[in-house]
Design a protein around this motif. Structure first.
Motif, PDB file in Angstrom:
ATOM      1  N   ASP A   1       0.927  -1.354  -0.055  1.00  0.00           N
ATOM      2  CA  ASP A   1       0.077  -0.096   0.120  1.00  0.00           C
ATOM      3  C   ASP A   1       0.811   1.050   0.295  1.00  0.00           C
ATOM      4  OD1 ASP A   1      -2.086  -1.529   0.051  1.00  0.00           O
ATOM      5  OD2 ASP A   1      -2.771  -1.524   2.095  1.00  0.00           O
ATOM      6  N   HIS A   2       2.058   1.196   0.755  1.00  0.00           N
ATOM      7  CA  HIS A   2       2.697   2.392   0.870  1.00  0.00           C
ATOM      8  C   HIS A   2       3.547   2.731  -0.381  1.00  0.00           C
ATOM      9  CE1 HIS A   2       5.037   5.245   3.386  1.00  0.00           C
ATOM     10  NE2 HIS A   2       6.018   5.134   2.515  1.00  0.00           N
ATOM     11  N   PHE A   3       4.286   1.721  -0.699  1.00  0.00           N
ATOM     12  CA  PHE A   3       5.109   1.905  -1.934  1.00  0.00           C
ATOM     13  C   PHE A   3       4.403   1.539  -3.284  1.00  0.00           C
ATOM     14  CE2 PHE A   3       8.645   1.652   1.175  1.00  0.00           C
ATOM     15  CZ  PHE A   3       9.083   2.921   1.088  1.00  0.00           C
ATOM     16  N   GLY A   4       3.366   0.915  -3.245  1.00  0.00           N
ATOM     17  CA  GLY A   4       2.712   0.475  -4.506  1.00  0.00           C
ATOM     18  C   GLY A   4       3.395  -0.579  -5.267  1.00  0.00           C
ATOM     19  N   GLN A   5       4.284  -1.338  -4.526  1.00  0.00           N
ATOM     20  CA  GLN A   5       5.269  -2.539  -5.171  1.00  0.00           C
ATOM     21  C   GLN A   5       5.893  -3.012  -3.780  1.00  0.00           C
ATOM     22  OE1 GLN A   5       7.990   0.246  -7.411  1.00  0.00           O
ATOM     23  NE2 GLN A   5       9.199  -1.410  -6.950  1.00  0.00           N
ATOM     24  N   LEU A   6       6.302  -4.375  -3.980  1.00  0.00           N
ATOM     25  CA  LEU A   6       7.409  -5.050  -2.872  1.00  0.00           C
ATOM     26  C   LEU A   6       7.878  -6.064  -3.906  1.00  0.00           C
ATOM     27  CD1 LEU A   6       8.146  -5.252  -0.391  1.00  0.00           C
ATOM     28  CD2 LEU A   6       6.293  -6.910   0.220  1.00  0.00           C
ATOM     29  N   ASP A   7       9.306  -5.983  -3.951  1.00  0.00           N
ATOM     30  CA  ASP A   7      10.057  -6.890  -4.885  1.00  0.00           C
ATOM     31  C   ASP A   7      10.943  -7.939  -4.107  1.00  0.00           C
ATOM     32  OD1 ASP A   7       9.682  -5.094  -7.400  1.00  0.00           O
ATOM     33  OD2 ASP A   7      10.253  -3.717  -5.712  1.00  0.00           O
ATOM     34  N   ILE A   8      11.208  -7.428  -2.966  1.00  0.00           N
ATOM     35  CA  ILE A   8      12.090  -8.459  -2.012  1.00  0.00           C
ATOM     36  C   ILE A   8      11.609  -8.469  -0.629  1.00  0.00           C
ATOM     37  CG2 ILE A   8      14.434  -8.319  -1.149  1.00  0.00           C
ATOM     38  CD1 ILE A   8      15.104  -6.184  -3.388  1.00  0.00           C
ATOM     39  N   LEU A   9      11.728  -9.860  -0.174  1.00  0.00           N
ATOM     40  CA  LEU A   9      11.087 -10.036   1.145  1.00  0.00           C
ATOM     41  C   LEU A   9      12.353 -10.757   2.027  1.00  0.00           C
ATOM     42  CD1 LEU A   9       9.243 -10.578   3.465  1.00  0.00           C
ATOM     43  CD2 LEU A   9       8.616 -12.691   2.435  1.00  0.00           C
ATOM     44  N   VAL A  10      12.851  -9.883   2.954  1.00  0.00           N
ATOM     45  CA  VAL A  10      13.943 -10.530   3.634  1.00  0.00           C
ATOM     46  C   VAL A  10      13.405 -11.078   5.089  1.00  0.00           C
ATOM     47  CG1 VAL A  10      16.119 -10.114   4.813  1.00  0.00           C
ATOM     48  CG2 VAL A  10      15.611  -8.992   2.619  1.00  0.00           C
ATOM     49  N   ASN A  11      13.420 -12.359   5.362  1.00  0.00           N
ATOM     50  CA  ASN A  11      12.864 -12.642   6.491  1.00  0.00           C
ATOM     51  C   ASN A  11      14.070 -13.084   7.591  1.00  0.00           C
ATOM     52  OD1 ASN A  11       9.833 -13.365   6.101  1.00  0.00           O
ATOM     53  ND2 ASN A  11      10.732 -14.708   4.613  1.00  0.00           N
ATOM     54  N   ASN A  12      14.120 -12.014   8.326  1.00  0.00           N
ATOM     55  CA  ASN A  12      15.630 -11.822   9.199  1.00  0.00           C
ATOM     56  C   ASN A  12      15.235 -12.102  10.568  1.00  0.00           C
ATOM     57  OD1 ASN A  12      18.063 -10.693  10.510  1.00  0.00           O
ATOM     58  ND2 ASN A  12      16.476  -9.475  11.288  1.00  0.00           N
ATOM     59  N   ALA A  13      13.825 -11.510  11.175  1.00  0.00           N
ATOM     60  CA  ALA A  13      13.339 -11.743  12.490  1.00  0.00           C
ATOM     61  C   ALA A  13      13.474 -13.116  12.862  1.00  0.00           C
ATOM     62  CB  ALA A  13      12.169 -11.275  12.734  1.00  0.00           C
ATOM     63  N   GLY A  14      14.394 -13.427  14.235  1.00  0.00           N
ATOM     64  CA  GLY A  14      14.521 -14.857  14.809  1.00  0.00           C
ATOM     65  C   GLY A  14      14.964 -14.570  16.137  1.00  0.00           C
TER      66      GLY A  14
END
Ligand code: NAD
Length: 265
Positions: A89-102
């Motif tokens: 919604d904010h950027f109008g796109q999403l290209d990369i997902l980094v699942n870092n939280a652990g």
């Protein structure tokens, strides 16, 4: 000139758990490469704000680089779905997902509680599973390729006594990545793990304050130093870029050689 080397210009990345440690370094590095970044935090907005300031500074003259902070518990299905949708919604796109939280919990196996088991599995596996699902649904809806990068650990391979749930979660993440690489390839989505060794971050505060344990660990690292968050971020930047378009379903280790130098004490 820097603009010539920017590999991620025009891309948008969501980095979970990026208010400190490895996630913070990843957010900053992706911004240095020209990406706009969604900085996720669970309970430390001040850390996320510090990341945001560095993301904006890292963007420098590249006016395309932007960022914002987004609260969300990655152990919650509803929250990871919201993180993806609010990023779009904010950027109008999403290209990369980094699942870092652990997270990790230290206990003898015979004392591990259900609550601790669930906490580790929810953040390190379930949340990642459904974050990827939400991301894939977005990519499918807009017929757009994507890149998923999971921060795993050498403990997706290497035993870590007294951290059974952590090892189980990271081992499962290895298999999830392998499985999804096949299933998502027709959609133009690559998925890979980055497996850090011993990195100097707050997760290791206890170890860093124990000279005996720290020296023993350093003896096991062929490169004879702890890794820095930036070492891990550099690998993530590579995997997020077009340079890694033909890389999927694998784990890249950033461990100073630790994995293959394990010695019985
Ligand atoms: P860290 O504790 O410094 O940072 C972890 C981040 O994840 C924090 O910002 C924390 O707030 C966030 N987080 C935790 N639970 C969350 C939740 N439910 N929702 C949202 N955010 C949450 O640790 P780190 O060393 O930077 O670890 C980052 C990743 O790297 C983890 O997946 C960890 O397992 C992995 N890793 C770290 C090392 C190391 O030596 N530091 C080694 C191998 C793997």
């Amino acid at each position: 000139m820097r603009t010539k080397t920017m590999k991620l210009e025009g891309k948008v990345a969501l980095v979970t758990g990026s208010s400190q440690g490895i996630g913070q370094a990843i957010a900053i590095r992706l911004a240095q490469e020209g990406a706009s970044v969604v900085i996720n935090y669970r309970s430390h907005p001040e850390g996320a704000e510090a990341t945001l300031a560095q993301v904006k500074a890292a963007g420098g003259k590249c006016h395309m680089v932007d960022g914002f902070t987004l609260q969300g518990d990655t152990g919650s299905l509803a929250d990871v779905q919201r993180l993806v949708s609010e990023s779009v919604d904010h950027f109008g796109q999403l290209d990369i997902l980094v699942n870092n939280a652990g997270i990790e919990k230290n206990a003898d196996f015979w004392n591990v509680t259900e609550a601790d088991y669930d906490a580790v599995m929810n953040v390190n596996l379930k949340g990642i599973f459904f974050a990827i699902q939400a991301f894939v649904q977005h990519c499918m809806a807009v017929s757009h390729p994507g890149k998923v990068i999971n921060i795993s650990s050498v403990h997706e391979e290497l035993p870590f006594p007294h951290f059974a749930a952590y090892c189980a979660s990271k081992g499962a993440l290895k298999m999830l990545t392998r499985n999804l690489s096949v299933e998502l390839a027709p959609l133009g989505i690559t998925i890979n793990n980055v497996a850090p060794g011993a990195i100097e971050t707050p997760i290791n505060t206890k170890l860093l304050n124990d000279p005996t344990k720290l020296n023993a660990l350093l003896q096991n690292i062929p490169l004879k130093r702890l890794g820095q968050p930036a070492d891990v971020a550099a690998m993530v930047a590579f995997l997020a870029s077009a340079d890694a378009d033909y890389v999927t379903g694998t784990t890249l280790f950033v461990d100073g050689g630790l994995l293959w130098n394990y010695q019985e004490q």
